[in-house]
Scaffold this active site. Structure first.
Site, PDB file in Angstrom:
ATOM      1  CG  HIS A 155      50.054  49.247  54.603  1.00 16.09           C
ATOM      2  ND1 HIS A 155      50.071  50.481  55.212  1.00 16.09           N
ATOM      3  CD2 HIS A 155      51.303  48.728  54.797  1.00 16.09           C
ATOM      4  CE1 HIS A 155      51.270  50.705  55.737  1.00 16.09           C
ATOM      5  NE2 HIS A 155      52.028  49.659  55.508  1.00 16.09           N
ATOM      6  CB  SER A 276      18.750  39.711  53.383  1.00 19.95           C
ATOM      7  OG  SER A 276      17.910  40.735  52.874  1.00 19.95           O
ATOM      8  CE  LYS A 282      23.122  40.668  51.611  1.00 25.02           C
ATOM      9  NZ  LYS A 282      24.463  41.196  51.449  1.00 25.02           N
ATOM     10  CD  GLU A 289      27.821  41.710  59.252  1.00 23.62           C
ATOM     11  OE1 GLU A 289      26.890  42.498  59.449  1.00 23.62           O
ATOM     12  OE2 GLU A 289      27.816  40.863  58.341  1.00 23.62           O
TER      13      GLU A 289
END
Ligand code: ARG
Length: 475
Positions: A155, A276, A282, A289
């Protein structure tokens, strides 16, 4: 060039031609189409449909066309409908009317299935090697961290301490099953449809078994109507690739999470990170992803083809042309994705201290305490209760279970003894799980070497298939 038209008073409207044209996406089948044309030519020769002289002319024509296709010297033009018609145009252009002889005893209906099977047998072998690379990369990283303890989650909450090596290696077992599914797919795909012609077979083709053998198939299909309508081999491949995509998406999700500042467990190498456009600080884990995101189209491709097939009448219908873009897209997607994910994993730097720091957070040693009581003879349900009380005591003091003293434990239940204390460490908990699939370093190392052995067998099988396919395409 159209392969039909004599019975029509006009050629198709431009909109119709544009709609039905497939050469923009099926051109990649050209080498397989020419390989199957060679096999078909031999069948026509054996049946005496073409003379030896014509057969030799055609064979030379096909071989030089194949060389031109591979070198990019021959490409489709604006009038070609599909790969089959473009290649026939070339042969007729080069050899005259003799170039049209190959259409005897064959239809695009059995031709396209043959081509697509050959294409998949070829490219899925290469893809399987990339899957194997990824599995090996995960195992290699996993091996380094077998002794490192980490929090294991259920979980997404701290559950029990585990070996971090086991955490990394676990994905390789799913990939091994994907490879096994591809091998199983191959077993069923290995039957040649060539000779089924439009739908009923042909009196001109006498021994499709021979053509099958030339093309490296293990045999022929049994029913020509089924053969030209069957796209199970496409759907099954799409399923295996969609499931593979799902597995990779879970690797992607894990790395995205582990790379977050909150976790700080992994530093993705610069070569596998992106920046970024507005936030100069960043470092984004875009490979992870995309690994997660690409699973959407892989699943979509499976659903697309299944939907086309549902309720479709036998035998060939033009709907079946819709089988190609989805399977090509799944293969292209994974051919790009797999090496990038493998590279990201191979170059990743894991932050051991941070990983181990949290190994016993969240009362993750509670199961050790309960198991201890069970070993002392207490039924597990009661042990669960008693341990819950110990957790409550620790929580009331804002400390972990490992910070309670023996007196504290004894105040909860008299069965607790001094032998409990050494068990209350992440290392102790992990080391004690020595079953065959357990998280102890010894178990994890043994499991990794077993899967490595099986992967090596699969790899050598893939090497044999690769060689066999090269022979078929090179003959
Ligand atoms: N381009 C077609 C396809 O991909 C080839 C088969 C065409 N057959 C036909 N009867 N129109 O399905």
């Amino acid at each position: 060039m159209a392969l039909w038209g004599a019975r029509f008073s006009s050629s198709p409207a431009e909109t119709v031609f544009n709609l039905s044209r497939s050469v923009d996406f099926d051109w990649r089948l050209a080498p397989y189409d020419l390989a199957s044309s060679l096999a078909h030519l031999r069948a026509l020769g054996r049946a005496g449909v073409v003379t030896e002289e014509i057969s030799m002319q055609l064979e030379q024509g096909i071989r030089s066309l194949l060389a031109d296709v591979i070198a990019g010297r021959f490409t489709p033009n604006d009038e070609d409908e599909d790969v089959h018609s473009a290649l026939e145009r070339a042969l007729v252009g080069r050899l005259g009317t003799v170039g049209g002889s190959l259409r005897a005893g064959r239809s695009r209906n059995d031709q396209v299935v043959t081509d697509l099977k050959l294409y998949l047998l070829d490219t899925l072998t290469d893809l399987a090697l990339l899957i194997d690379d990824l599995a090996v990369a995960l195992l290699t990283q996993g091996e380094k961290y077998v002794e490192v303890v980490a929090p294991g989650f259920t979980h997404l909450q701290h559950a029990q301490p585990i070996s971090f090596g086991q955490e990394l290696a676990k994905h390789a077992f799913a990939l091994e099953r994907d490879l096994d599914r591809l091998a199983d797919w191959r077993r069923r795909a290995m039957l040649s449809p060539l000779g089924s012609a439009a739908l009923a077979g042909s009196p001109l083709v006498l021994d499709p078994e021979e053509s099958a053998r030339h093309l490296g198939f293990e045999g022929t299909v049994d029913n020509s109507i089924d053969a030209v309508s069957d796209r199970d081999f496409v759907v099954e491949a799409l399923f295996v690739l969609a499931l593979l995509g799902t597995h990779i998406s879970r690797i992607g999700e894990e790395f995205t999470l582990f790379a977050s500042s909150e976790f700080g467990w992994v530093k993705v190498d610069d070569a596998y990170s992106t920046g970024s456009s507005i936030m100069p600080q960043k470092r984004n884990p875009d490979v992870a992803e995309l690994a997660r995101g690409k699973s959407g189209r892989l699943l979509g491709n499976l659903v697309a083809v299944m939907t086309v097939l549902k309720g479709l009448p036998f035998a060939y219908n033009r709907d079946l042309q819709e089988d190609k873009e989805p399977i090509f897209d799944s293969i292209d997607t994974l051919s790009l994705l797999l090496p990038a994910v493998t590279g990201m994993i191979t170059t990743a730097k894991f932050q051991i201290e941070r990983i181990s720091d949290g190994a016993i957070a969240g009362f993750a040693l509670a199961t050790e305490v309960a198991d201890y009581l069970v070993r002392k003879g207490m039924p597990f349900a009661e042990a669960h209760e008693v341990t819950g009380q110990a957790v409550r005591l620790a929580e009331s003091r804002s400390v972990g279970l490992e910070s309670l003293s023996l007196d504290d434990f004894s105040s909860v239940h008299p069965l607790f003894g001094a032998d409990l204390i050494p068990l209350l460490s992440a290392e102790g908990a992990v080391r004690s799980r020595t079953s065959v699939m357990g998280t102890s370093p010894a178990s994890v190392s043994a499991a990794i070497s077993r899967v490595r052995g099986r992967l090596a067998l699969q790899r050598s099988q893939l090497g044999k298939w690769r060689k066999q396919m090269d022979e078929v395409l090179g003959q």
